[in-house]
Design an enzyme around this catalytic site. Structure first.
Site, mmCIF file in Angstrom:
data_model
loop_
_atom_site.group_PDB
_atom_site.id
_atom_site.type_symbol
_atom_site.label_atom_id
_atom_site.label_comp_id
_atom_site.label_asym_id
_atom_site.label_seq_id
_atom_site.Cartn_x
_atom_site.Cartn_y
_atom_site.Cartn_z
ATOM 1 N N LYS A 22 -16.499 -33.876 8.067
ATOM 2 C CA LYS A 22 -16.533 -34.501 6.628
ATOM 3 C C LYS A 22 -16.828 -33.579 5.676
ATOM 4 O O LYS A 22 -16.165 -33.316 4.604
ATOM 5 C CB LYS A 22 -17.456 -35.720 6.595
ATOM 6 C CG LYS A 22 -17.582 -36.371 5.152
ATOM 7 C CD LYS A 22 -18.616 -37.438 5.325
ATOM 8 C CE LYS A 22 -19.883 -37.230 5.200
ATOM 9 N NZ LYS A 22 -20.470 -36.714 3.877
ATOM 10 N N ASN A 23 -17.977 -32.705 6.005
ATOM 11 C CA ASN A 23 -18.637 -31.990 5.087
ATOM 12 C C ASN A 23 -18.006 -30.533 4.832
ATOM 13 O O ASN A 23 -18.200 -29.824 3.917
ATOM 14 C CB ASN A 23 -20.210 -31.789 5.326
ATOM 15 C CG ASN A 23 -20.693 -33.276 5.159
ATOM 16 O OD1 ASN A 23 -20.007 -34.240 4.433
ATOM 17 N ND2 ASN A 23 -21.797 -33.222 5.509
ATOM 18 N N CYS A 116 -28.668 -41.743 -4.629
ATOM 19 C CA CYS A 116 -28.191 -42.682 -3.315
ATOM 20 C C CYS A 116 -29.521 -43.258 -2.754
ATOM 21 O O CYS A 116 -30.536 -42.612 -3.123
ATOM 22 C CB CYS A 116 -27.166 -41.999 -2.587
ATOM 23 S SG CYS A 116 -27.932 -40.863 -1.671
ATOM 24 N N ARG A 121 -30.848 -36.985 -5.920
ATOM 25 C CA ARG A 121 -29.782 -36.112 -5.846
ATOM 26 C C ARG A 121 -29.197 -35.562 -7.161
ATOM 27 O O ARG A 121 -28.252 -35.661 -7.985
ATOM 28 C CB ARG A 121 -28.361 -36.879 -5.305
ATOM 29 C CG ARG A 121 -28.547 -37.847 -4.048
ATOM 30 C CD ARG A 121 -28.926 -37.050 -2.680
ATOM 31 N NE ARG A 121 -27.928 -36.172 -2.238
ATOM 32 C CZ ARG A 121 -26.867 -36.549 -1.447
ATOM 33 N NH1 ARG A 121 -26.844 -37.905 -1.128
ATOM 34 N NH2 ARG A 121 -25.995 -35.784 -1.142
ATOM 35 N N ASP A 306 -29.106 -34.207 8.415
ATOM 36 C CA ASP A 306 -27.851 -35.385 8.704
ATOM 37 C C ASP A 306 -28.385 -35.812 10.007
ATOM 38 O O ASP A 306 -27.897 -36.985 10.480
ATOM 39 C CB ASP A 306 -26.843 -34.837 8.606
ATOM 40 C CG ASP A 306 -26.411 -34.728 6.995
ATOM 41 O OD1 ASP A 306 -25.324 -33.948 6.662
ATOM 42 O OD2 ASP A 306 -27.129 -35.062 6.301
ATOM 43 N N ARG A 398 -17.937 -44.103 6.456
ATOM 44 C CA ARG A 398 -17.673 -43.082 5.747
ATOM 45 C C ARG A 398 -17.454 -41.603 6.344
ATOM 46 O O ARG A 398 -16.700 -40.763 5.714
ATOM 47 C CB ARG A 398 -18.935 -42.909 4.698
ATOM 48 C CG ARG A 398 -18.932 -43.906 3.551
ATOM 49 C CD ARG A 398 -20.047 -43.643 2.516
ATOM 50 N NE ARG A 398 -19.827 -42.312 2.429
ATOM 51 C CZ ARG A 398 -20.970 -41.334 2.547
ATOM 52 N NH1 ARG A 398 -22.079 -41.770 2.608
ATOM 53 N NH2 ARG A 398 -20.733 -39.934 2.180
HETATM 54 C C1 EPZ Z 1 -24.694 -31.711 1.382
HETATM 55 O O1 EPZ Z 1 -24.912 -32.661 0.199
HETATM 56 C C2 EPZ Z 1 -24.069 -32.633 2.433
HETATM 57 N N1 EPZ Z 1 -22.863 -33.471 1.872
HETATM 58 C C3 EPZ Z 1 -24.909 -34.021 2.749
HETATM 59 O O2 EPZ Z 1 -24.427 -34.469 3.837
HETATM 60 C C4 EPZ Z 1 -25.996 -32.887 3.482
HETATM 61 O O3 EPZ Z 1 -27.333 -33.789 3.910
HETATM 62 C C5 EPZ Z 1 -26.411 -31.794 2.610
HETATM 63 O O4 EPZ Z 1 -25.499 -31.026 1.991
HETATM 64 C C6 EPZ Z 1 -27.434 -31.157 2.992
HETATM 65 O O5 EPZ Z 1 -27.038 -30.276 3.944
HETATM 66 C C7 EPZ Z 1 -21.576 -33.146 1.869
HETATM 67 O O6 EPZ Z 1 -21.359 -31.987 2.229
HETATM 68 C C8 EPZ Z 1 -20.353 -34.117 1.245
HETATM 69 P P1 EPZ Z 1 -27.753 -30.124 -1.430
HETATM 70 P P2 EPZ Z 1 -25.434 -31.855 -0.892
HETATM 71 O O7 EPZ Z 1 -27.204 -29.806 -2.577
HETATM 72 O O8 EPZ Z 1 -24.634 -30.643 -1.463
HETATM 73 C C9 EPZ Z 1 -31.748 -30.938 -3.826
HETATM 74 C C10 EPZ Z 1 -24.007 -36.485 5.051
HETATM 75 O O9 EPZ Z 1 -24.640 -37.447 5.337
HETATM 76 N N2 EPZ Z 1 -30.770 -30.513 -5.094
HETATM 77 O O10 EPZ Z 1 -27.646 -29.012 -0.476
HETATM 78 O O11 EPZ Z 1 -25.875 -32.930 -1.965
HETATM 79 C C11 EPZ Z 1 -31.198 -32.185 -3.475
HETATM 80 O O12 EPZ Z 1 -31.714 -33.320 -4.143
HETATM 81 C C12 EPZ Z 1 -24.323 -35.910 3.488
HETATM 82 O O13 EPZ Z 1 -23.013 -35.982 5.193
HETATM 83 C C13 EPZ Z 1 -31.380 -30.408 -6.349
HETATM 84 O O14 EPZ Z 1 -32.407 -30.488 -6.312
HETATM 85 O O15 EPZ Z 1 -26.744 -31.285 -0.688
HETATM 86 C C14 EPZ Z 1 -31.765 -32.086 -2.017
HETATM 87 O O16 EPZ Z 1 -33.057 -32.535 -2.033
HETATM 88 C C15 EPZ Z 1 -25.653 -36.644 3.082
HETATM 89 N N3 EPZ Z 1 -30.730 -30.041 -7.566
HETATM 90 C C16 EPZ Z 1 -31.373 -30.758 -1.738
HETATM 91 O O17 EPZ Z 1 -31.446 -29.931 -2.731
HETATM 92 C C17 EPZ Z 1 -29.029 -29.770 -7.216
HETATM 93 O O18 EPZ Z 1 -28.536 -29.436 -8.381
HETATM 94 C C18 EPZ Z 1 -30.223 -30.469 -0.740
HETATM 95 O O19 EPZ Z 1 -29.073 -30.929 -1.690
HETATM 96 C C19 EPZ Z 1 -28.611 -29.846 -5.957
HETATM 97 C C20 EPZ Z 1 -29.257 -30.189 -5.063
#
Ligand code: EPZ
Length: 432
Positions: A22-23, A116, A121, A306, A398
């Site tokens: 998915k990711n 969420c 996020r 995850d 999902r």
């Molecule tokens: C991706 O989400 C994945 N989703 C998530 O999988 C996964 O948990 C996550 O990466 C971490 O590996 C997809 O790829 C579609 P991040 P993403 O930006 O990109 C903070 C699943 O279950 N952050 O690496 O949203 C954020 O709040 C999903 O398949 C900021 O503060 O993750 C979090 O605490 C859930 N500011 C941390 O970084 C920003 O601008 C990691 O977020 C962006 C992120």
């Protein structure tokens, strides 16, 4: 809300091929917008998030055809740069279409994708990086608009190794003027797959051996190509922890063990005997798993956030006490109350969960409210005596193509129950 019934108390035994990621598929579908031609993606998972991304691509003018696990995306004509709120609100990862639409058209507008249940996020890292590339961002309370008559390559150091921010900067850079260097880039395998796809489409892109530095030299156009989506390492890990919790022997085909490094290390501490070949991982679990003194989630190659909930579910039946620490999302221990309905002994302090394993987990009626927590309830149901009824199947849909097909093929007992009418949250679950 449709539900999933799991009959536990029996060990697993069987073999499956693991679905596409998915990711990985979601950012690659977004990247197809940069191609003034046809992109063919093979091994795409048939999941709700992919359906949502298809709708988003169609809403901006792409022609999309799905045949089995193959997706054909014709992005020859982009007719809109506005992302419909109906889909953005359902799938917050639609935010990665910002970089693609900016790269292709120089414009994008959308409602803020909300947070969420697992966390707020924010997207500050995405917007900061865009601003450093000469992209003008206009924000109101609800709406976000970005305009760039020309995107200038730049050196971007991400404050956090954010997966989504890394993807968005890559997508905005591929057709930009000049060179972009991303430092502290996310190193997840899904980033490597996105880069592989873009290089195959004609992008000039280089990743350091560690993957934390990515250099993109802007090119004028990309060309059509075909690409096979890699396996879903989180789905694979979910089923491995399912076998660890219930006991048994399973084999997962079409997987790359190297991408499961930390997961397999934890499984070995839990007493699992793991045999890896070039494209398969076979696991012989103990009748009851051992506990793990301490695991903390981290960015790749650390233990994946995850899989924190599925691991927790398996540890609920372990012999001994385990401690899990969630460092990525501030609200990703929410599954604990549902596990406690099944007799799990867990105490949460801040971002740490202390699990005292018990061999007396019992089936119960529980509720999923997000994707990986829902998958964890399936893992717990397999490890428990009796039947567990999990409401909120749409959350699991999902990311898992057909968890019944997979669990039954692995020797488990699971069936779906459809309930009348739409789910409480509309016809498909809100997504991360
Ligand atoms: C991706 O989400 C994945 N989703 C998530 O999988 C996964 O948990 C996550 O990466 C971490 O590996 C997809 O790829 C579609 P991040 P993403 O930006 O990109 C903070 C699943 O279950 N952050 O690496 O949203 C954020 O709040 C999903 O398949 C900021 O503060 O993750 C979090 O605490 C859930 N500011 C941390 O970084 C920003 O601008 C990691 O977020 C962006 C992120």
């Amino acid at each position: 809300m449709d539900s999933i019934h799991v009959r536990g108390g029996r060990s697993l035994s069987g073999e499956i091929s693991v679905q596409g990621s998915k990711n990985a598929v979601l950012p690659i579908m977004a990247a197809a917008v940069l191609v003034k031609g046809v992109t063919v993606l093979e091994n795409c998972p048939d999941i709700a998030d992919v359906h949502c991304m298809v709708r988003l691509l169609q809403s901006i003018g792409c022609l999309v055809e799905q045949a089995g696990d193959s997706l054909t995306i014709d992005a020859g004509q982009i007719t809109s740069h506005t992302l419909p709120h109906e889909y953005v609100s359902k799938m917050r990862s639609s935010i990665i279409l910002m970089g693609a639409l900016l790269g292709r058209t120089g414009q994008v507008s959308l409602n803020y994708p909300g947070g969420c249940v697992i966390g707020k996020r924010p997207i500050d890292l995405h917007l900061e990086a865009f601003a450093e590339m000469g992209i003008r961002i206009e924000q109101t309370d609800e709406r976000l608009a970005a305009v760039a008559h020309r995107i200038n390559g730049n050196e971007i150091r991400l404050r956090m190794a954010s997966v989504g921010a890394t993807e968005n900067v890559i997508l905005a850079s591929v057709l930009a003027e000049g060179t972009t260097i991303i430092r502290n880039a996310a190193r997840e395998p899904e980033i490597a797959a996105l880069c592989d796809f873009l290089i195959r489409s004609g992008a000039k892109l280089y990743r350091s051996s560690q993957g934390d530095v990515i250099v993109i030299e802007g090119v004028r156009t990309l060309h059509s190509c075909e690409y096979r989506i890699p396996f879903d390492r989180i789905v694979a890990g979910t089923y491995l922890f399912g076998a660890m919790g219930a006991g048994g022997n399973i084999c997962l085909r079409d997987v790359c063990a190297d991408q499961l490094g930390q997961v397999l290390a934890v499984i070995r501490i839990m007493g699992g005997n793991v045999v890896c070949t070039k494209d398969a991982v076979c696991l012989q679990a103990l009748a009851r798993p051992l506990s793990v003194p301490y695991v903390r989630t981290a960015v790749y190659p650390g233990f994946p956030t995850d899989l924190q909930s599925p691991l927790m579910a398996a540890l609920c039946r372990a012999d001994g006490q385990s401690v899990l620490e969630e460092t990525i999302f501030e609200n990703r221990l929410r599954i604990v109350p549902e596990l406690k309905k099944m007799g799990a002994e867990i105490t949460v302090t801040g971002r740490q969960a202390k699990i005292t394993g018990t061999d007396c987990l019992i089936g119960a009626c529980v509720r999923a409210e997000e994707l990986r927590g829902g998958a964890a309830l399936v893992v717990a149901g397999l490890a428990a005596q009796g039947e567990t009824v999990i409401c909120g199947k749409e959350f699991i849909d999902r990311g898992y193509e057909d968890i019944r097909r997979d669990i039954v093929s692995l020797g488990g007992s699971l069936f779906y129950e459809e309930t009348e009418g739409p789910s409480q949250k509309g016809d498909e679950a809100e997504t991360e």
